[in-house]
Structures are given as C-alpha cells and as structure tokens.
Design a protein around this motif. Structure first.
Motif, mmCIF file in Angstrom:
data_model
loop_
_atom_site.group_PDB
_atom_site.id
_atom_site.type_symbol
_atom_site.label_atom_id
_atom_site.label_comp_id
_atom_site.label_asym_id
_atom_site.label_seq_id
_atom_site.Cartn_x
_atom_site.Cartn_y
_atom_site.Cartn_z
ATOM 1 N N TRP A 29 0.827 -1.217 0.000
ATOM 2 C CA TRP A 29 0.000 0.000 0.000
ATOM 3 C C TRP A 29 0.856 1.259 0.000
ATOM 4 N N SER A 30 2.103 1.149 0.464
ATOM 5 C CA SER A 30 2.957 2.344 0.572
ATOM 6 C C SER A 30 3.915 2.480 -0.614
ATOM 7 N N ILE A 31 3.796 1.588 -1.594
ATOM 8 C CA ILE A 31 4.716 1.646 -2.733
ATOM 9 C C ILE A 31 4.003 2.236 -3.953
ATOM 10 N N PRO A 32 4.408 3.455 -4.371
ATOM 11 C CA PRO A 32 3.738 4.108 -5.505
ATOM 12 C C PRO A 32 3.863 3.268 -6.790
ATOM 13 N N HIS A 33 2.816 3.343 -7.611
ATOM 14 C CA HIS A 33 2.820 2.554 -8.841
ATOM 15 C C HIS A 33 1.941 3.230 -9.892
ATOM 16 N N HIS A 34 2.499 3.489 -11.076
ATOM 17 C CA HIS A 34 1.801 4.082 -12.222
ATOM 18 C C HIS A 34 1.422 5.550 -12.057
ATOM 19 N N SER A 35 1.253 6.007 -10.811
ATOM 20 C CA SER A 35 0.972 7.427 -10.581
ATOM 21 C C SER A 35 1.314 7.736 -9.134
ATOM 22 N N LYS A 36 1.347 9.029 -8.796
ATOM 23 C CA LYS A 36 1.666 9.417 -7.416
ATOM 24 C C LYS A 36 0.574 8.956 -6.453
ATOM 25 N N LEU A 76 -0.697 -11.252 -6.684
ATOM 26 C CA LEU A 76 0.746 -11.315 -6.424
ATOM 27 C C LEU A 76 1.603 -10.898 -7.620
ATOM 28 N N HIS A 77 0.979 -10.494 -8.735
ATOM 29 C CA HIS A 77 1.779 -10.331 -9.954
ATOM 30 C C HIS A 77 2.874 -9.266 -9.815
ATOM 31 N N ASP A 78 2.631 -8.219 -9.002
ATOM 32 C CA ASP A 78 3.650 -7.167 -8.828
ATOM 33 C C ASP A 78 4.269 -7.187 -7.431
ATOM 34 N N ILE A 79 4.159 -8.295 -6.736
ATOM 35 C CA ILE A 79 4.661 -8.364 -5.354
ATOM 36 C C ILE A 79 6.191 -8.182 -5.317
ATOM 37 N N GLY A 80 6.840 -8.451 -6.457
ATOM 38 C CA GLY A 80 8.291 -8.236 -6.550
ATOM 39 C C GLY A 80 8.682 -6.785 -6.306
ATOM 40 N N MET A 81 7.741 -5.861 -6.534
ATOM 41 C CA MET A 81 8.002 -4.430 -6.316
ATOM 42 C C MET A 81 8.217 -4.112 -4.838
#
Ligand SMILES: [Fe+2]
Ligand SMILES: [Fe+2]
Length: 168
Positions: A29-36, A76-81
């Motif tokens: 939840w704290s990791i930005p993705h695609h936009s701010k 889980l597809h972007d859990i690596g982030m």
C-alpha cells in the motif's frame, strides 16, 4: 449478463484474503505505482477484479479457467516491487526484475503452484519475450495492462483539472 463490481470485489477477497492480509501486501500500500496517487496494493486488487471480470465474461462464452489460480496470481503479480532492491533500481531494469523477484517471493512466502508462478513470471509480456503458458496468465496480461492504462490516464486527467491548467 452484467457482472457487478461488488461481486468481483467480494470474490477477490474470498479467494485471496490470506494474501491481502499478509504483512508484505500491507507494505504494498505504501509503494507508488503508475501514478503518485496509485500504489502496488490498489493496482493488484484492481488487476485481480478486472481479470476475474474477463474470466467470467469468457465463461459465458464457454471457456472456463481456474478463478482461484487467476485471482491469487493477479494479487501477487507485482509483489516483486515490494523488494527494496527492485523498487530502487532504474525503471527499465525493474520491468525485467520484478516478475522474477515476485515469482520467487510468491513461491517462498505464499506457496503458489506452478500455474500461478508462471503467470507472475510472464505477466509483463511482451517485455521479457516469453508469454504465459496458461489462459489464466493471458487474462492477467490483459487485465494488468487495462488497469495500468486506467491508472495513468486517471492521473493525467486529474492533473489536467488543476486550476493552473484550466483554459480561461
Ligand atoms: Fe508488473
Ligand atoms: Fe501490474
């Protein structure tokens, strides 16, 4: 037949509650993705709901996939982030490394099966060049890109509505 958004949300939670409640997903939840405004957790939930919608639309035409495999791999597809090494690497490199790292985390921490692991590993297709080997994986490729486009567009339109950008 129209598929209600509430129904999709409820079923995503039912099939992936342990993932959603895990400490690592909490971090997402704290990791930005695609936009701010966006983040990895919200994007993953949206991708799971969107993939489930596609799957149910497909089922109405007679093609049935495993909803549990689909939802869990989508969550889980972007859990690596969530790995700092991935997150702080250059974005071009990140596009290649987060599926591999995500696949490792999903196996080690969430006990995903081979189908789910394959879908996570190849969700960035055509980046990475090897497509997924299942229908579930293809639905995640499509849902991920649909959600990413929506998220970027929404952020862009939000910016355009800023008073300083409005035409007189
Ligand atoms: Fe991704
Ligand atoms: Fe994604």
């Amino acid at each position: 037949m129209y598929i209600k958004r509430e129904e999709l949300g409820r079923d995503v939670v039912r099939m992936g509650e342990d993932i959603i409640r895990s400490a690592r997903f909490e971090k997402a939840w704290s990791i930005p993705h695609h936009s701010k405004e966006g983040n990895v957790a919200l994007h993953s939930l949206s991708t799971a709901a969107c993939a489930l919608r596609y799957a149910r639309q497909l089922a109405q035409r007679g093609t049935v996939v495993s909803e549990v495999d689909l939802v869990r791999a989508a969550l889980l597809h972007d859990i690596g982030m969530t790995e700092d090494d991935v997150f702080f690497s250059p974005s071009r490199l990140k596009a290649y490394t987060h599926p591999q790292e995500g696949c490792r985390i999903a196996r080690e921490e969430y006990g995903v099966n081979d189908l789910q692991a394959d879908a996570i590993l190849h969700h960035m297709w055509p980046i990475g060049h090897i497509p997924p080997h299942s229908a579930e994986g293809w639905l995640i490729v499509a849902a991920d890109k649909t959600c990413a486009i929506h998220e970027v567009e929404r952020a862009f339109l939000h910016k355009m509505q800023h008073p300083s950008l409005r035409l007189a």
